[in-house]
Design a protein around this motif. Structure first.
Motif, PDB file in Angstrom:
ATOM      1  N   ARG A 246      29.916  35.844  44.166  1.00  0.00           N
ATOM      2  CA  ARG A 246      30.446  35.090  43.024  1.00  0.00           C
ATOM      3  C   ARG A 246      29.998  35.768  41.739  1.00  0.00           C
ATOM      4  O   ARG A 246      28.870  36.272  41.638  1.00  0.00           O
ATOM      5  N   ILE A 247      30.910  35.757  40.753  1.00  0.00           N
ATOM      6  CA  ILE A 247      30.643  36.501  39.521  1.00  0.00           C
ATOM      7  C   ILE A 247      31.454  35.882  38.385  1.00  0.00           C
ATOM      8  O   ILE A 247      32.560  35.351  38.608  1.00  0.00           O
ATOM      9  N   ARG A 248      30.936  35.923  37.162  1.00  0.00           N
ATOM     10  CA  ARG A 248      31.689  35.443  36.005  1.00  0.00           C
ATOM     11  C   ARG A 248      32.876  36.370  35.721  1.00  0.00           C
ATOM     12  O   ARG A 248      32.751  37.595  35.857  1.00  0.00           O
ATOM     13  N   PRO A 249      34.023  35.820  35.322  1.00  0.00           N
ATOM     14  CA  PRO A 249      35.234  36.648  35.176  1.00  0.00           C
ATOM     15  C   PRO A 249      35.305  37.463  33.896  1.00  0.00           C
ATOM     16  O   PRO A 249      35.975  38.490  33.860  1.00  0.00           O
ATOM     17  N   ASP A 250      34.641  37.007  32.816  1.00  0.00           N
ATOM     18  CA  ASP A 250      34.735  37.730  31.546  1.00  0.00           C
ATOM     19  C   ASP A 250      33.548  37.348  30.669  1.00  0.00           C
ATOM     20  O   ASP A 250      32.665  36.588  31.085  1.00  0.00           O
ATOM     21  N   PRO A 413      39.047  29.882  39.148  1.00  0.00           N
ATOM     22  CA  PRO A 413      39.739  28.832  38.412  1.00  0.00           C
ATOM     23  C   PRO A 413      40.125  29.171  36.974  1.00  0.00           C
ATOM     24  O   PRO A 413      40.976  28.514  36.402  1.00  0.00           O
ATOM     25  N   VAL A 414      39.504  30.161  36.352  1.00  0.00           N
ATOM     26  CA  VAL A 414      39.767  30.455  34.937  1.00  0.00           C
ATOM     27  C   VAL A 414      40.049  31.953  34.816  1.00  0.00           C
ATOM     28  O   VAL A 414      39.261  32.716  34.270  1.00  0.00           O
ATOM     29  N   LEU A 415      41.203  32.358  35.347  1.00  0.00           N
ATOM     30  CA  LEU A 415      41.548  33.770  35.371  1.00  0.00           C
ATOM     31  C   LEU A 415      42.890  34.000  34.692  1.00  0.00           C
ATOM     32  O   LEU A 415      43.857  33.269  34.931  1.00  0.00           O
ATOM     33  N   SER A 416      42.950  35.015  33.862  1.00  0.00           N
ATOM     34  CA  SER A 416      44.224  35.512  33.348  1.00  0.00           C
ATOM     35  C   SER A 416      44.628  36.705  34.205  1.00  0.00           C
ATOM     36  O   SER A 416      43.864  37.152  35.069  1.00  0.00           O
ATOM     37  N   ALA A 417      45.808  37.240  33.968  1.00  0.00           N
ATOM     38  CA  ALA A 417      46.218  38.433  34.708  1.00  0.00           C
ATOM     39  C   ALA A 417      45.238  39.570  34.467  1.00  0.00           C
ATOM     40  O   ALA A 417      44.865  40.304  35.390  1.00  0.00           O
ATOM     41  N   ARG A 418      44.781  39.712  33.217  1.00  0.00           N
ATOM     42  CA  ARG A 418      43.874  40.813  32.889  1.00  0.00           C
ATOM     43  C   ARG A 418      42.508  40.630  33.561  1.00  0.00           C
ATOM     44  O   ARG A 418      41.970  41.565  34.158  1.00  0.00           O
ATOM     45  N   SER A 419      41.923  39.437  33.472  1.00  0.00           N
ATOM     46  CA  SER A 419      40.598  39.253  34.058  1.00  0.00           C
ATOM     47  C   SER A 419      40.649  39.322  35.581  1.00  0.00           C
ATOM     48  O   SER A 419      39.701  39.785  36.216  1.00  0.00           O
ATOM     49  N   MET A 423      38.514  41.942  37.797  1.00  0.00           N
ATOM     50  CA  MET A 423      37.690  41.532  38.935  1.00  0.00           C
ATOM     51  C   MET A 423      37.951  42.431  40.147  1.00  0.00           C
ATOM     52  O   MET A 423      37.024  42.846  40.855  1.00  0.00           O
ATOM     53  N   MET A 424      39.216  42.742  40.381  1.00  0.00           N
ATOM     54  CA  MET A 424      39.560  43.575  41.536  1.00  0.00           C
ATOM     55  C   MET A 424      39.045  45.005  41.364  1.00  0.00           C
ATOM     56  O   MET A 424      38.625  45.645  42.332  1.00  0.00           O
ATOM     57  N   ARG A 426      36.287  45.753  39.674  1.00  0.00           N
ATOM     58  CA  ARG A 426      34.852  45.636  39.942  1.00  0.00           C
ATOM     59  C   ARG A 426      34.561  45.586  41.439  1.00  0.00           C
ATOM     60  O   ARG A 426      33.527  46.066  41.903  1.00  0.00           O
ATOM     61  N   ALA A 427      35.488  44.977  42.199  1.00  0.00           N
ATOM     62  CA  ALA A 427      35.287  44.855  43.640  1.00  0.00           C
ATOM     63  C   ALA A 427      35.614  46.140  44.391  1.00  0.00           C
ATOM     64  O   ALA A 427      35.498  46.188  45.613  1.00  0.00           O
ATOM     65  N   GLY A 428      36.053  47.169  43.673  1.00  0.00           N
ATOM     66  CA  GLY A 428      36.299  48.464  44.294  1.00  0.00           C
ATOM     67  C   GLY A 428      37.697  48.671  44.816  1.00  0.00           C
ATOM     68  O   GLY A 428      37.947  49.614  45.574  1.00  0.00           O
ATOM     69  N   ALA A 429      38.648  47.821  44.412  1.00  0.00           N
ATOM     70  CA  ALA A 429      40.020  47.974  44.905  1.00  0.00           C
ATOM     71  C   ALA A 429      40.653  49.253  44.362  1.00  0.00           C
ATOM     72  O   ALA A 429      40.593  49.528  43.168  1.00  0.00           O
ATOM     73  N   VAL A 430      41.269  50.016  45.248  1.00  0.00           N
ATOM     74  CA  VAL A 430      42.065  51.178  44.849  1.00  0.00           C
ATOM     75  C   VAL A 430      43.454  50.726  44.433  1.00  0.00           C
ATOM     76  O   VAL A 430      44.019  51.202  43.448  1.00  0.00           O
TER      77      VAL A 430
END
Length: 483
Positions: A246-250, A413-419, A423-424, A426-430
């Motif tokens: 779990r991590i803060r989005p912005d 719960p509090v995500l925009s398209a950018r945040s 997040m992805m 930060r999680a290492g998504a290619v």
């Protein structure tokens, strides 16, 4: 509304949006939206009250011949309506004032009667959804109205609600912990209960466990445990196959956590399961459940994508082209061998026999970089004057593939398209793509040792059995492979 600032383009978009999509037909509606979005040019910027027939004729002559008749008929109708409403004084309206008054009276009376009837039907349908699908009232009403073809109305209402009424808290600290409770997380391998495992010939056995991801970097000073990937009790080959952080989005909304789930593709198999109603189309959709022979090995259920009409893409299932796949769109592909990938269709080629391919908007992460340059709805939702755009801070979800082939799923719960895209990254998504949004549909649950279900994010309001009982919408089923 300031009528002096009302342009021709703005009015025509409002006029077109007032028609239910079913009345004009899908093809005609999309052709008109294409003209408004791409071909109005300087004509669309003219003040509405400055335009007469001559200006319309000159503009229509600049269009390709195949579009002139349609464009003229549509503008004639729309601009006459504006004239009759007192918004386009240079454009000729109905000649008789009495006819206008009579038309307005009949329209008002019809709208009132229609509104009462629609309200009763909508309330009954929403109540049915609240009982059958355990949806909250606002979600149930929104779903009924959207499925009736008035998605633009819902999008407009949501934009107002999330932009002006239900604003998330800025600053502050989370009220819950970055750690999950002991019921869901167990870092002691010796005490962990292994998941039931399946040997499916097409999947093959589980492989060597993948290297778990490093701690996520928080955009703010981390709380204790924030960003750490914690074991779940879903163990295969002696290793936790699903881990959660779990991590803060912005940097602004610091009192909320989002949740990243890491899934070890060496130990797990993936399969897309159609819902009883979604994806829409004619095909053998089944009963909205994981196949009976695989239920004992079912360890997680994750939401899939938007309604087909909103996804901007296509769908292929078990060799059946339900709706043609669109080049350039983000595509969630599950293969018959149980692996999963996220592709840009037309550029990235599938490498094996496809079990299902579900498209939803465009890639939000590509080559490990966020693709959200702006949050316009043309990429991240409804294509109508900013309504439903990616800026709204709502429940959102996404799925992506890392360089090592492991999978990451984000929900919060509090995500925009950018945040969400951040997040992805930060999680290492290619590569990563958006999935469904809003609290009723962005849901993920653990099963296996947690049956009848456990929320991946503790703030998900839907019951954990959502993807364990017949589901109205499709979902991604995750299975533990045999050692």
């Amino acid at each position: 509304m300031n009528t002096r600032s009302l342009t021709v383009g703005r009015w025509l978009k409002l006029w077109l949006a007032s028609f239910p999509e079913g009345e004009l037909g899908y093809g005609l509606t999309r052709r008109l939206y294409f003209i408004l979005a791409n071909e109005l040019g300087d004509f669309g910027k003219l003040p509405l009250d400055s335009v007469g027939i001559a200006e319309v004729f000159r503009f229509v002559e600049t269009l390709p011949k195949r579009e002139r008749k349609l464009a003229y008929a549509f503008m004639q109708s729309g601009l006459r309506a504006a004239r009759n409403a007192g918004l386009a004084n240079k454009y000729p309206g109905l000649p008789a004032k009495r006819m206008v008054i009579g038309w307005v009276w009949m329209a008002v009376r019809t709208l009132v009667l229609f509104g009462v009837a629609v309200g009763l039907v909508t309330t009954a349908a929403a109540a049915d959804r609240m009982i059958r699908f355990k949806e909250e009232p606002l979600t149930a009403y929104a779903t009924v109205v959207r499925q009736a073809g008035f998605g633009v109305v819902v999008a407009f209402a949501e934009d107002i609600y999330y932009s002006y009424i239900n604003l998330p808290t800025v600053g502050g600290n989370p009220t819950d912990s970055a750690k999950f409770d002991d019921e869901i997380v167990d870092s002691n391998v010796d005490r962990a209960e292994p998941a039931s495992v399946a040997f499916v010939e097409l999947w093959g056995p589980a492989g060597v466990p993948s290297e778990p991801p490093a701690r996520l970097v928080s955009p703010v000073a981390p709380k204790p445990g924030e960003g750490n990937f914690l074991n779940t009790r879903i163990f295969v080959n002696g290793s936790s196959a699903i881990r959660i952080a779990r991590i803060r989005p912005d940097t602004e909304h610091t009192s909320y956590f989002a949740t990243i789930t890491w899934l070890d593709s060496s130990l797990l198999a993936f399969k897309q399961i159609p819902g009883t109603e979604v994806p829409e189309g004619k095909y053998d959709r089944g009963d909205g459940l994981v196949p009976k022979e695989l239920r004992a090995f079912y360890v997680a259920g994750l939401n899939n994508a938007f309604l087909m009409r909103d996804s901007q893409g296509g769908f292929v299932y078990e060799g059946k082209v339900v709706k043609k796949l669109v080049d350039g769109k983000a595509t969630l592909v599950t293969y018959q061998d149980g692996t999963l990938d996220v592709l840009k269709w037309g550029r990235d080629l599938p490498t094996k026999e496809i079990q299902a391919a579900r498209q939803n908007l465009t890639l939000m992460v590509d080559d490990s970089l966020s693709q959200v340059e702006d949050e316009s709805q043309s990429k991240w939702g409804w294509v109508w004057e900013g309504v439903g755009s990616g800026k709204n801070l709502v429940w959102r979800s996404a799925i992506g593939v890392r360089a090592d082939g492991t999978i990451v799923y984000c929900i919060g719960p509090v995500l925009s398209a950018r945040s969400l895209a951040d997040m992805m990254v930060r999680a290492g998504a290619v590569r990563a793509m958006p999935l469904d949004m809003n609290s009723a549909y962005a849901n993920g649950f653990l099963y296996g040792p947690y049956a009848p279900g456990k929320r991946i994010d503790p703030n998900i309001y839907r019951e954990p059995d959502r993807f364990f009982v017949p589901s109205e919408r499709d979902f991604i089923a995750v299975f533990a492979k045999s050692p």
